[in-house]
Design an enzyme around this catalytic site. Sequence first.
Site, PDB file in Angstrom:
ATOM      1  N   CYS B  86      31.327  13.702  96.093  1.00 49.03           N
ATOM      2  CA  CYS B  86      32.678  14.114  96.489  1.00 49.03           C
ATOM      3  C   CYS B  86      33.109  15.326  95.652  1.00 49.03           C
ATOM      4  CB  CYS B  86      33.647  12.948  96.364  1.00 49.03           C
ATOM      5  SG  CYS B  86      35.157  13.196  97.310  1.00 49.03           S
ATOM      6  N   HIS B 196      30.862   8.298  99.285  1.00 49.49           N
ATOM      7  CA  HIS B 196      30.901   7.580  98.008  1.00 49.49           C
ATOM      8  C   HIS B 196      29.963   6.365  98.017  1.00 49.49           C
ATOM      9  CE1 HIS B 196      34.273   9.581  95.956  1.00 49.49           C
ATOM     10  NE2 HIS B 196      34.757   9.780  97.167  1.00 49.49           N
ATOM     11  N   GLU B 198      28.830   4.781  95.568  1.00 46.23           N
ATOM     12  CA  GLU B 198      29.184   3.846  94.488  1.00 46.23           C
ATOM     13  C   GLU B 198      30.209   2.816  94.941  1.00 46.23           C
ATOM     14  OE1 GLU B 198      30.264   6.874  94.801  1.00 46.23           O
ATOM     15  OE2 GLU B 198      32.285   7.158  93.977  1.00 46.23           O
TER      16      GLU B 198
END
Lengths: 80, 223
Positions: B86, B196, B198
């Site tokens: 990002c 994302h 994660e």
Amino acid sequence: MIKARVTVTLKNGVLDPQGKAIEGALGSLGFHGVHQVRQGKVFDVELDTNDQAKAEADLKAMCEKLLANTVIENYSIALT
Amino acid sequence: MKSAVVQLPGLNRDRDMIAALTKISGKAPVTVWQTETEIPDVDLIVIPGGFSYGDYLRCGAIAARMPVMQAIREKAEKGVKVLGVCNGFQILVEAGMLPGALMRNTSLKFVCKEVKLEVVNADTDFTRAYEQGQIIRCPVAHHDGNYFVDDETLKGIQGNGQIVFRYADGTNPNGSLLDIAGVVNQAGNVLGMMPHPENLIEAAHGGSDGRGIFASALDVIAA
């Protein structure tokens, strides 16, 4: 002291969604016949020097290193 | 495998990234502040997401000029893996470590939702845990994810297999060129991606499709 204005604009062919939105808003305000709007940025820079050549060289370096992203943007420098 | 997470003012996904790296590798990553000029000996450096320097000038532009980025560039040249997610991706393109630029979403709106990604190149340090062409789920949250690259550079990155992820099944959230969601550098050790991973690594997230990126980069078997 040298004052300069740096203008950063999107390169031709790079889509400018903000410019398109402004174009549409102008149309809805009754400003017809606006063929195109491209949005850019203006930086007014004051330099502690009276050496025009140095000022121009410094400003060019500033544009290349930070003020413009030369992948998508062009810049122009005008000493005022 | 050891990892590091870079911290800059305005980044806000560092804690999620630290949690993901800790859970997947079993070791907490070291954190590196923006003014540091030496990075500890690690295998993977991660630049997380957020809004470094308030997205002033251009997203990632100021962060890309901080001292820590020179240190990261030197590590990358020595072959250390670097992942930017990002804002981290935006910082890597602004630093010139990845080709192209990330522009305002064509919708002009901040987009926060789940998309689908096609693993276009499963033969990288970051995607070995996936199958070529596999479609995975992944969250996105950004305002400037509209990837752009000039024609000549595009031919180059296509030829080198540098396009790693593309938005699949019509889920492109930002108008990016050719639905590009993530690219690697020519050497293959620096990956930038807007989504994302994660935030999709365990059941509590509703899935673990993002885990493979870390499992690949950290050389651990995907759970």
